[in-house]
Design an enzyme around this catalytic site. Sequence first.
Site, PDB file in Angstrom:
ATOM      1  N   GLU A  28       9.415  11.124  10.170  1.00 34.79           N
ATOM      2  CA  GLU A  28       8.487  10.075  10.623  1.00 34.79           C
ATOM      3  C   GLU A  28       9.153   9.098  11.595  1.00 34.79           C
ATOM      4  O   GLU A  28       8.633   8.006  11.827  1.00 34.79           O
ATOM      5  CB  GLU A  28       7.906   9.308   9.418  1.00 34.79           C
ATOM      6  CG  GLU A  28       7.215  10.141   8.371  1.00 34.79           C
ATOM      7  CD  GLU A  28       5.953  10.873   8.844  1.00 34.79           C
ATOM      8  OE1 GLU A  28       5.596  10.752  10.030  1.00 34.79           O
ATOM      9  OE2 GLU A  28       5.355  11.579   8.018  1.00 34.79           O
ATOM     10  N   HIS A  46       7.956   3.373   4.662  1.00 36.60           N
ATOM     11  CA  HIS A  46       6.845   4.284   4.340  1.00 36.60           C
ATOM     12  C   HIS A  46       7.077   4.841   2.951  1.00 36.60           C
ATOM     13  O   HIS A  46       8.198   5.250   2.615  1.00 36.60           O
ATOM     14  CB  HIS A  46       6.792   5.418   5.364  1.00 36.60           C
ATOM     15  CG  HIS A  46       5.941   6.573   4.936  1.00 36.60           C
ATOM     16  ND1 HIS A  46       4.579   6.454   4.729  1.00 36.60           N
ATOM     17  CD2 HIS A  46       6.243   7.867   4.650  1.00 36.60           C
ATOM     18  CE1 HIS A  46       4.098   7.625   4.346  1.00 36.60           C
ATOM     19  NE2 HIS A  46       5.083   8.506   4.285  1.00 36.60           N
ATOM     20  N   HIS A  55       4.711   6.460  -0.889  1.00 38.03           N
ATOM     21  CA  HIS A  55       3.522   7.139  -1.411  1.00 38.03           C
ATOM     22  C   HIS A  55       3.030   6.460  -2.693  1.00 38.03           C
ATOM     23  O   HIS A  55       3.172   7.031  -3.783  1.00 38.03           O
ATOM     24  CB  HIS A  55       3.859   8.613  -1.692  1.00 38.03           C
ATOM     25  CG  HIS A  55       4.359   9.381  -0.508  1.00 38.03           C
ATOM     26  ND1 HIS A  55       5.045  10.577  -0.624  1.00 38.03           N
ATOM     27  CD2 HIS A  55       4.264   9.134   0.828  1.00 38.03           C
ATOM     28  CE1 HIS A  55       5.352  11.031   0.577  1.00 38.03           C
ATOM     29  NE2 HIS A  55       4.901  10.172   1.476  1.00 38.03           N
ATOM     30  N   GLU A  62      -3.775 -13.059  -5.509  1.00 36.45           N
ATOM     31  CA  GLU A  62      -2.575 -13.009  -4.673  1.00 36.45           C
ATOM     32  C   GLU A  62      -2.761 -12.191  -3.384  1.00 36.45           C
ATOM     33  O   GLU A  62      -2.083 -12.437  -2.380  1.00 36.45           O
ATOM     34  CB  GLU A  62      -1.467 -12.374  -5.529  1.00 36.45           C
ATOM     35  CG  GLU A  62      -0.083 -12.491  -4.976  1.00 36.45           C
ATOM     36  CD  GLU A  62       0.884 -11.553  -5.699  1.00 36.45           C
ATOM     37  OE1 GLU A  62       0.455 -10.787  -6.583  1.00 36.45           O
ATOM     38  OE2 GLU A  62       2.061 -11.593  -5.346  1.00 36.45           O
ATOM     39  N   HIS A 116      -2.202  10.158   1.608  1.00 31.87           N
ATOM     40  CA  HIS A 116      -0.771  10.350   1.875  1.00 31.87           C
ATOM     41  C   HIS A 116       0.062   9.142   1.446  1.00 31.87           C
ATOM     42  O   HIS A 116       0.936   9.268   0.604  1.00 31.87           O
ATOM     43  CB  HIS A 116      -0.553  10.656   3.367  1.00 31.87           C
ATOM     44  CG  HIS A 116       0.869  10.872   3.743  1.00 31.87           C
ATOM     45  ND1 HIS A 116       1.290  11.760   4.693  1.00 31.87           N
ATOM     46  CD2 HIS A 116       2.020  10.303   3.297  1.00 31.87           C
ATOM     47  CE1 HIS A 116       2.607  11.742   4.800  1.00 31.87           C
ATOM     48  NE2 HIS A 116       3.073  10.851   3.952  1.00 31.87           N
TER      49      HIS A 116
HETATM   50  O1  2HA Z   1       9.731  11.793   4.575  1.00 33.13           O
HETATM   51  O2  2HA Z   1       7.049  10.983   3.351  1.00 33.13           O
HETATM   52  O3  2HA Z   1       5.559  11.483   5.477  1.00 33.13           O
HETATM   53  C1  2HA Z   1       8.744  12.489   3.913  1.00 33.13           C
HETATM   54  C2  2HA Z   1       7.438  11.851   4.109  1.00 33.13           C
HETATM   55  C3  2HA Z   1       6.654  12.282   5.274  1.00 33.13           C
HETATM   56 ZN    ZN Z   2       5.032  10.451   3.513  1.00 35.84          ZN
END
Ligand code: 2HA
Ligand code: ZN
Length: 294
Positions: free
Chosen positions: A128, A151, A153, A181, A222
């Site tokens: 990414e 980033h 999940h 909040e 995602h």
């Molecule tokens: O790095 O999360 O979006 C692995 C991920 C790709």
């Molecule tokens: Zn990811």
Amino acid sequence: MDKKQQFLNPEYSQGFVESPYVKQMCKITQLLYQHGWDERNGGNVSYRLTASEVNSYGDVHHIIRNIPIAFDASPLAGTYFLVTGTGRYFKNIIDYPQRDTGLVKIAQDGHSVDLLWGFCDGGLPTSEFPAHLMTHIERLKIDSNQRIVMHCHPTNLIALSFTVPLDEKTITRILWKMQAESIVVFPEGIGVLPYMTPGTNEIGAATAAKMSDYRLVLWPHHGIFASGDSMDEEFGLIETVEKAASIFTTIRSQGGPILSEISDENLAQLAARFDLTPTHEFMHGDTLAKMMRN
Ligand code: 2HA
Ligand code: ZN
């Protein structure tokens, strides 16, 4: 720095692995893993560093390898990033930072990076990286202190992206109304992309475009992207959003009708109390009960 200055500078004899930047990276990736937001090789973090922060360390002054990147990062030429590696597990970074993260400097033509430290077994920056660098470019236009792109999940937020219409107003208002909040922490709301293929320049460009209005961008089904000035701030943004989404999950699983909510008037009171300027168009709309019936 000449040899005498290097000798007098106690940090220069230190390896970069001892730097506060690598330590913060280790700590935050371990926390993200422990929260269950970065299974296997999920997630990636990049940390912009300045020349003066990097240069005092002894083992970052030689180019180990040059790594091509498949887009033009020339607005960042000469900029340093500590970045997590593609395919690496956040679970392991704390034990192997020199293998699973790398310090890179964007080359002058913007189409490659020079590896100065890390990725010691031949690793490469996160898949990414385009989305990270495009986000840094966009945020630096607005905020010269922009440092971090994160980033991950987060489970409940991803789940919510299956059950709520994918529009910014609805998702922002639901998250704002889950806890007092939320609006205080992200008064601008959250940007939302359509589902897109991860790891592409297209999702990178779409994410960066949203980052001109938001520090948080939801990738439906995602995960989430967050940008800003510090590890604490980005982790805090994601924690707050995911806490709101987990309250949403709990409300849904308790079942039954919504009997009360944080009203639009309550949102306005929070904005006044905390001196916020929330995104105006998100301040009025459907009730929580209506949005959750969708
Ligand atoms: O790095 O999360 O979006 C692995 C991920 C790709
Ligand atoms: Zn990811």
